[in-house]
Design an enzyme around this catalytic site. Structure first.
Site: not given
Ligand code: ADP
Length: 151
Positions: A42, A92
Site C-alpha cells: 500500500k 473485527r
Molecule cells: P493493515 O494495513 O496492516 O491491515 P490497518 O491500519 O488497517 O493495518 O489495521 C491495523 C490493525 O488494526 C489490524 O489488526 C486491524 O485488523 C485492526 N483494526 C482495524 N480497524 C479496527 C477496528 N475498527 N477495531 C479494531 N481493530 C481494528
C-alpha cells in the site's frame, strides 16, 4: 523485563477502533509502539505518514508508555530491533481473522520469539475502517466521529 508490544498497521488514517485496541492493550503490556508501516504494497497513502505520526502522538500525549514510529522493513525485524516480543492486532470479523491468521504464521516463522496477541474489536468500533474514512473524507463528509483527533 518490560513487556513491549508493537501495534503495526497502515493507519491511513488511525481510527477510534485502533485507539481502542491500543488502550486495551495497555492492560497487558508495559509499553506499546504504534508502528506505521509504509511502502509495503500500500505505498500510495491518502494521509501522509508524517501527518499521521503527529496525529497519533497527539492522541496519546498523556500516555508516556505509548510511542509512535514508522518502519519500512519486515514487521518481525522491526519488532526484534525494538525488543518487542508481542505483536498486537485487532480483529473485527472473519475476514480479519483469515488475514491475521496467515500473517501471524509468517511472522512466527520469521521471528519465533514474537507472539501475536489479538483483541476482538469493541462493538461500538466494529464498523469503523480506514478505507471507509478515506472514502467519506474524499467526498468532504464528516469523519470526526470515527477518529480520535481533529483533522
Ligand atoms: P493493515 O494495513 O496492516 O491491515 P490497518 O491500519 O488497517 O493495518 O489495521 C491495523 C490493525 O488494526 C489490524 O489488526 C486491524 O485488523 C485492526 N483494526 C482495524 N480497524 C479496527 C477496528 N475498527 N477495531 C479494531 N481493530 C481494528
Amino acid at each position: 523485563m518490560k513487556r513491549i508490544a508493537i501495534f503495526p498497521g497502515s493507519f491511513d488514517p488511525f481510527t477510534k477502533g485502533h485507539e481502542d485496541i491500543v488502550l486495551r492493550g495497555l492492560t497487558l503490556f508495559d509499553d506499546i509502539i504504534v508502528a506505521i508501516g509504509y511502502n509495503s504494497g500500500k505505498s500510495q497513502r491518502y494521509f501522509p505518514v508524517e501527518f499521521m505520526v503527529e496525529k497519533i502522538k497527539e492522541t496519546f500525549k498523556n500516555q508516556p508508555s505509548i510511542s509512535v514510529q514508522t518502519f519500512s522493513e519486515l514487521t518481525a525485524e522491526f519488532a526484534k530491533r525494538n525488543k518487542a516480543r508481542y505483536l498486537l492486532r485487532g480483529l473485527r470479523n472473519t475476514t480479519d481473522f483469515e488475514y491475521e491468521n496467515s500473517i501471524s504464521q509468517v511472522n512466527r516463522n520469521l521471528n519465533p520469539e514474537l507472539e501475536s496477541v489479538f483483541l476482538i474489536t469493541s462493538p461500538a468500533f466494529a464498523a469503523i475502517s480506514s478505507s471507509i474514512i478515506r472514502e467519506v473524507h474524499r467526498y468532504k463528509g464528516d469523519v470526526s466521529s470515527m477518529i480520535p483527533y481533529k483533522l
